[in-house]
Design a protein around this motif. Structure first.
Motif, PDB file in Angstrom:
ATOM      1  N   TRP A 366       0.855  -1.191   0.000  1.00 45.11           N
ATOM      2  CA  TRP A 366       0.000   0.000   0.000  1.00 45.11           C
ATOM      3  C   TRP A 366       0.889   1.239   0.000  1.00 45.11           C
ATOM      4  CZ3 TRP A 366      -5.179   0.031  -0.651  1.00 45.11           C
ATOM      5  CH2 TRP A 366      -5.878  -1.175  -0.457  1.00 45.11           C
ATOM      6  N   TYR A 367       0.514   2.194  -0.838  1.00 43.32           N
ATOM      7  CA  TYR A 367       1.305   3.417  -0.985  1.00 43.32           C
ATOM      8  C   TYR A 367       0.424   4.652  -0.834  1.00 43.32           C
ATOM      9  CZ  TYR A 367       5.168   0.601  -2.727  1.00 43.32           C
ATOM     10  OH  TYR A 367       6.188  -0.310  -2.837  1.00 43.32           O
ATOM     11  N   VAL A 368       1.042   5.711  -0.319  1.00 44.08           N
ATOM     12  CA  VAL A 368       0.401   7.026  -0.253  1.00 44.08           C
ATOM     13  C   VAL A 368       1.025   7.905  -1.327  1.00 44.08           C
ATOM     14  CG1 VAL A 368       0.182   9.136   1.114  1.00 44.08           C
ATOM     15  CG2 VAL A 368      -0.230   6.913   2.182  1.00 44.08           C
ATOM     16  N   ASP A 369       0.189   8.664  -2.001  1.00 39.18           N
ATOM     17  CA  ASP A 369       0.658   9.617  -3.006  1.00 39.18           C
ATOM     18  C   ASP A 369       1.277  10.812  -2.279  1.00 39.18           C
ATOM     19  OD1 ASP A 369       1.076  11.442  -4.990  1.00 39.18           O
ATOM     20  OD2 ASP A 369      -1.004  11.535  -5.679  1.00 39.18           O
ATOM     21  N   ALA A 370       2.512  10.627  -1.846  1.00 38.06           N
ATOM     22  CA  ALA A 370       3.182  11.652  -1.042  1.00 38.06           C
ATOM     23  C   ALA A 370       3.438  12.927  -1.829  1.00 38.06           C
ATOM     24  CB  ALA A 370       4.492  11.090  -0.498  1.00 38.06           C
ATOM     25  N   GLN A 371       3.600  12.810  -3.139  1.00 40.66           N
ATOM     26  CA  GLN A 371       3.889  14.000  -3.947  1.00 40.66           C
ATOM     27  C   GLN A 371       2.740  15.002  -3.881  1.00 40.66           C
ATOM     28  OE1 GLN A 371       4.500  13.316  -8.157  1.00 40.66           O
ATOM     29  NE2 GLN A 371       5.899  15.053  -8.295  1.00 40.66           N
ATOM     30  N   THR A 372       1.512  14.507  -3.951  1.00 41.58           N
ATOM     31  CA  THR A 372       0.360  15.408  -3.874  1.00 41.58           C
ATOM     32  C   THR A 372       0.259  16.047  -2.495  1.00 41.58           C
ATOM     33  OG1 THR A 372      -0.850  14.142  -5.540  1.00 41.58           O
ATOM     34  CG2 THR A 372      -2.148  15.533  -4.062  1.00 41.58           C
ATOM     35  N   PRO A 376       1.266  21.320  -0.209  1.00 38.83           N
ATOM     36  CA  PRO A 376       0.952  22.300   0.841  1.00 38.83           C
ATOM     37  C   PRO A 376       2.044  22.409   1.908  1.00 38.83           C
ATOM     38  CG  PRO A 376      -0.962  20.945   0.334  1.00 38.83           C
ATOM     39  CD  PRO A 376       0.197  20.325  -0.380  1.00 38.83           C
ATOM     40  N   ALA A 377       2.732  21.298   2.192  1.00 38.50           N
ATOM     41  CA  ALA A 377       3.801  21.340   3.183  1.00 38.50           C
ATOM     42  C   ALA A 377       4.978  22.176   2.683  1.00 38.50           C
ATOM     43  CB  ALA A 377       4.251  19.920   3.527  1.00 38.50           C
ATOM     44  N   LEU A 378       5.256  22.096   1.402  1.00 45.72           N
ATOM     45  CA  LEU A 378       6.281  22.949   0.804  1.00 45.72           C
ATOM     46  C   LEU A 378       5.869  24.418   0.887  1.00 45.72           C
ATOM     47  CD1 LEU A 378       7.253  20.933  -2.389  1.00 45.72           C
ATOM     48  CD2 LEU A 378       8.894  21.828  -0.718  1.00 45.72           C
ATOM     49  N   ASP A 379       4.634  24.690   0.512  1.00 39.90           N
ATOM     50  CA  ASP A 379       4.141  26.077   0.495  1.00 39.90           C
ATOM     51  C   ASP A 379       4.143  26.679   1.899  1.00 39.90           C
ATOM     52  OD1 ASP A 379       3.771  25.820  -2.211  1.00 39.90           O
ATOM     53  OD2 ASP A 379       1.614  25.381  -2.066  1.00 39.90           O
ATOM     54  N   ALA A 380       3.819  25.871   2.914  1.00 35.03           N
ATOM     55  CA  ALA A 380       3.731  26.394   4.279  1.00 35.03           C
ATOM     56  C   ALA A 380       5.081  26.890   4.771  1.00 35.03           C
ATOM     57  CB  ALA A 380       3.195  25.304   5.215  1.00 35.03           C
ATOM     58  N   VAL A 381       6.155  26.204   4.397  1.00 33.08           N
ATOM     59  CA  VAL A 381       7.486  26.647   4.807  1.00 33.08           C
ATOM     60  C   VAL A 381       7.954  27.806   3.937  1.00 33.08           C
ATOM     61  CG1 VAL A 381       9.907  25.953   4.982  1.00 33.08           C
ATOM     62  CG2 VAL A 381       8.100  24.422   5.804  1.00 33.08           C
ATOM     63  N   ALA A 544       3.283  17.381   8.808  1.00 30.50           N
ATOM     64  CA  ALA A 544       2.865  18.578   8.074  1.00 30.50           C
ATOM     65  C   ALA A 544       1.928  18.204   6.935  1.00 30.50           C
ATOM     66  CB  ALA A 544       4.098  19.313   7.547  1.00 30.50           C
ATOM     67  N   MET A 545       2.264  17.135   6.210  1.00 27.64           N
ATOM     68  CA  MET A 545       1.438  16.703   5.087  1.00 27.64           C
ATOM     69  C   MET A 545       0.038  16.296   5.544  1.00 27.64           C
ATOM     70  SD  MET A 545       4.599  14.620   3.343  1.00 27.64           S
ATOM     71  CE  MET A 545       3.627  13.500   2.346  1.00 27.64           C
TER      72      MET A 545
END
Length: 922
Positions: A366-372, A376-381, A544-545
């Motif tokens: 099972w995988y999470v689409d971490a890129q998506t 927002p975590a990138l934008d927050a920083v 954060a994600m």
């Protein structure tokens, strides 16, 4: 109430911590106050306190205790992580000692054993956190497998699946053949070991030529699917698109062009085994090989299994991977396909708990689409919505999140959050929060639950809001986690999960006042997350994600990343090196306060800590200094203050110490706001040791010891008030000694843990008084220094003459002569100095002269100083030469270079001091 003659940390610690906890001091009822929230990085339930924990927890406790003193509704969420693989290993080992294997029992029975183990042995680290003085909200302790938190985990899994952000896929994972599970990168330890480089020859399909490749894992050639060459490598341009025939299997595989192949490395051709190498997997995908079609030659135990094309010889099937290696190398040599073997040092991945070599293995997970989720975590920083301290870590944050890969969240274990997915007999999956909901989706079809559990980082990513009652937002969900919302596969949780009140004999006031969704709404987002930089990706970024995705808001306002604790020489601590430090041993020896203060004083943003036990001993001496100062003050009739406001003062020395206290509060407030722990500690340390103990108490002794002295009552009031401020300012760093002295100095109606943080009232600063006392301290220090450097006998009282003194200096001399006589051993003020040698001291505009004729041998002293200065200059020059040599700076060990720089600075300063002393003699 009398302060004991000797400071005994262990006795104090044993008394005060249970008192704080049972009286609910860690979470006083402050429903209308400004909230302040920190969540503890949940330590593994199997763990014990190590020095990294001690640093992390100390830094958090300083902020929490400070916020509590400010009157805030300070919540420090505490709990432990279920630590899937670590806990399963511990319980399996315990069962093994009884002759029982996990495989001999049902999953449900094994989980029962885990809960029993947790009830009996799983709380060791929480007791150790208490030893350190951690003022957590123990009344609401959480566990990542408690039923309320488990419900949040299932909810997140289902929601991500419904949104298309969680899916099942076939990809390579780090596979631990011992535990037979996928593991995270954090659980992989790379070690150097002696190995070989096998050079192999593969023939072209038509037999016209051969191509050479090299590998450290020759057994994987059984699953080779291509040969890669660089597209610009002219040697192979004509071969791209042709096929080679593998020895042993006879499989035909293509030669493909891919930039992964380095023309400068070996033959420039690389064997590609996409099912067993992470780089090869990417090459295979680029070459058009679907993951479902990639060949897998190993089973879960890392034994040779038949590939999908059935080309592996039957006599190799079932061999262990390393046994197979020897056999395959022999077969290659027999077939003439082994060119040569080179000895090499190989970087080899090992499971940090199992100790076996990790295999890249192609499985369905099972995988999470971490890129998506990363966007927002990138934008927050980037926007500053999340403040990162120190800012240098922002670059790492951006780099990882911009290049993030799908996150494998499934593990092949029994202990953990069982994945809420069910399959029918046709393999169709139904994802739901419980079996009833899954069955409703499937109709009458017979369902079987996915046997995997979730990666522990998946559940801990929800920690900032899952611990506060999300998704139900209810107070009972947040504060009484046990026995609620159990899903299938959590048999035994209700019986074995501890209730939130198990740890206290008396409930916290916060439990009785919490209503509705106040806990979540008041305490999310958290204020600060304090974390080691080593889990920046595994935990911090994932929090954060998930927080931004599900709460639509950052999980914390500030992310503070501290360094590693290393040994005194700067080497990384490890059991194999024998250089680890046991924080509990240091606490036993020096006290928790001393260890806490050491860690704070050495925590400098962006740097690792070189922990030397001598520093801990030094701060134990600091605690003893404070203890003795308080004891002296009590003996002089000084007690705790009765006012929050500073007392009125007329004496310059009292106005000066009030001003110094205010300046210290101001500096400490700034350091706390900037999260500069070293500055916090150094600020309070120097005020206590230098300003208060060494100077103020010495300066006021005559007033205190003469009952009829002018200003005696004022001085006792000022000293008591300043001592109270010291205890409050120091409390976040040294909670035990400060609480003890707080109550020893006066009858109090509250503990210091809930006292009032001082206000920095600039009106208390009297510039004239500050200038006068600072002048006096400088003069006394200069006279003492001159006497020491010139070997003046300690008992000698010398006359003091002054030249060029202005009106202000003359007045100061007159007002402070008795103090000079007492502390600088001055006999009297002289109008003239007899001819001959004399020491000259310049302070401001005036020159002070100490006649030395007949007191010391001037000629011998000049000779001694000149010889000592020359020797120091020679050593400094030698060290400067070493540091100016690029060969030394670049090739020597960093600690050796650092030591040379320290020695050079020390010798240079020594030479300057000796030359200045020589100049004083004229």
């Amino acid at each position: 109430m009398t302060i004991d003659k000797t400071f005994h940390p262990a006795q104090i610690e044993a008394h005060w911590y249970p008192h704080w906890e049972t009286t609910g001091a860690f979470r006083p009822a402050r429903e209308t106050a400004e909230p302040f929230t920190i969540v503890i990085p949940p330590p593994n339930v199997t763990g014990s306190l190590h020095i990294g924990h001690a640093l992390d927890v100390t830094l958090q406790d300083i902020l929490v205790r400070h916020a509590r003193l400010q009157g805030k509704d300070a919540l420090w969420v505490v709990g432990t992580d279920h630590a899937g693989i670590a806990t399963q290993m511990v319980v399996e080992r315990n069962l093994g000692s009884q002759g029982v294997k996990r495989q001999d029992m049902s999953r449900a029975a094994f989980i029962e054993h885990v809960w029993e183990w947790k009830a009996q042995s799983g709380g060791a680290i929480t007791g150790q956190l208490r030893r350190l003085g951690a003022s957590c909200d123990w009344a609401n302790e959480r566990f990542t497998m408690d039923a309320g938190f488990s419900k949040a985990v299932s909810h997140v899994f289902v929601e991500l699946y419904r949104q298309g952000l969680l899916y099942r896929d076939k990809r390579l994972v780090n596979w631990d053949p011992h535990f037979r599970t996928a593991i995270s990168d954090l659980e992989v330890e790379t070690k150097e070991r002696h190995g070989q480089f096998w050079h192999l020859t593969y023939p072209l399909e038509d037999g016209s030529d051969t191509i050479s490749v090299a590998t450290t894992r020759p057994e994987t050639m059984l699953a080779d699917m291509a040969i890669a060459v660089h597209p610009d490598d002219a040697r192979y341009t004509a071969l791209v698109g042709k096929r080679i025939r593998l020895p042993i299997t006879g499989r035909l595989i293509p030669i493909v062009a891919d930039e992964h192949a380095d023309p400068e490395l070996g033959s420039g051709a690389v064997k590609i085994t996409p099912g067993h190498d992470f780089n090869d997997f990417e090459v295979g995908v680029r070459a058009g090989i679907k993951p479902a079609d990639m060949l897998n030659m190993l089973d879960a135990d890392a034994k040779v299994a038949q590939t999908a094309d059935g080309l592996i010889p039957a006599d190799l099937i079932g061999l262990d991977r390393f046994e197979a290696r020897d056999t395959i190398v022999a077969l290659l040599a027999e077939a003439g396909a082994l060119e040569k073997v080179e000895d090499r040092v190989i970087q080899t991945p090992y499971g940090d708990r199992s100790g076996v070599v990790i295999e890249p293995w192609l499985t369905d997970q099972w995988y999470v689409d971490a890129q998506t989720l990363a966007g927002p975590a990138l934008d927050a920083v980037r926007s500053g919505d999340i403040r990162v301290v120190p800012e240098t870590w922002k670059k790492t944050w951006y780099n990882w999140l911009e290049n993030i890969q799908p996150w494998c969240v499934s593990r092949q274990l029994w202990w953990g959050h069982q994945i809420p997915a069910w399959y029918d007999e046709d393999g169709q999956v139904y994802v739901a929060e419980d079996e009833a909901a899954a069955q409703a989706q499937a109709g009458n079809k017979r369902l079987t639950r996915d046997s995997d559990v979730l990666d522990t980082w998946f559940s801990s990513a929800l920690w900032p809001f899952g611990t506060l009652g999300w998704p139900e937002h209810g107070a009972d969900q947040a504060l009484s986690p046990a026995g609620r919302g159990l899903g299938e596969g959590e048999r035994g949780a209700a019986e074995h999960a501890p209730s939130a009140s198990d740890t206290l004999t008396q409930p916290s006031p916060s439990r009785e006042r919490a209503e509705g969704n106040s806990l979540l709404s008041r305490h999310y987002p958290n204020d600060v997350l304090i974390s080691g930089f080593d889990i920046l990706f595994f935990w911090d970024a994932r929090m954060a994600m998930q927080g931004l995705h599900f709460m639509k808001e950052k999980p914390w306002k500030t992310l503070y990343l501290h360094g590693l604790v290393r040994d005194a020489n700067g080497a990384k601590m490890s059991k194999s090196k024998g250089n680890t430090v046991d924080p509990l041993g240091l606490i036993e020896k020096y006290g928790a306060d001393a260890l806490r203060f050491t860690l704070a004083a050495m925590e400098s943003q962006g740097r690792d800590i070189k922990l030397d036990e001598k520093r801990v001993e030094g701060y134990r001496n600091f605690a003893t200094k404070l203890w003795n100062a308080a004891r002296f003050a009590q003996g002089q009739g000084i007690g705790g203050s009765t006012t929050l406001e500073p007392p009125a003062a007329t004496l310059a020395v009292n106005r000066w110490i009030l001003a110094e206290a205010v300046k210290t509060i101001q500096a400490l407030d700034l350091a706390i706001a900037d999260l500069r722990y070293d500055e916090m500690a150094n600020t309070i340390y120097h005020f206590v040791w230098d300003t208060f103990c060494d100077w103020y108490l010495e300066l006021i002794k005559p007033v205190l010891q003469d009952e009829g002295a002018e200003g005696a009552g004022e001085t006792r009031a000022v000293a008591g008030w300043v001592l109270d401020q010291i205890l409050i300012l120091l409390h976040p760093f040294m909670p035990f000694i400060t609480e003890e002295l707080w109550h020893k100095l006066a009858e109090r109606d509250h503990d210091i843990i809930v006292a009032h943080w001082p206000m920095a009232d600039a009106r208390a600063i009297d510039p004239d008084a500050v200038a006068e006392v600072e002048w006096l301290i400088r003069l006394i220090s200069e006279i003492r220094s001159a006497r020491t450097e010139l070997n003046v006998p300690p008992g000698a009282r010398l006359p003091l003459a002054v030249n060029d003194a202005g009106v202000a200096t003359a007045g100061r001399l007159a007002r402070n002569l008795s103090t000079l006589q007492r502390l600088a051993r001055v006999a009297e003020l002289a109008d003239q100095v007899a001819p001959g040698g004399a020491a000259q001291i310049v302070v401001d505009e005036a020159t002070f002269v100490l006649p030395l004729q007949g007191v010391i041998d001037l000629a011998a002293e000049r000779g001694r100083l000149d010889k000592a200065a020359a020797a120091a200059e020679k050593e400094a020059a030698g060290l400067a030469g070493r540091l100016g040599n690029p060969a030394f700076v670049e090739k020597a060990k960093p600690e050796a270079v650092a030591k040379a720089r320290e020695d050079h600075a020390a010798k240079t300063a020594e030479a300057e001091r000796l030359r200045a002393a020589l100049a004083r003699l004229g």
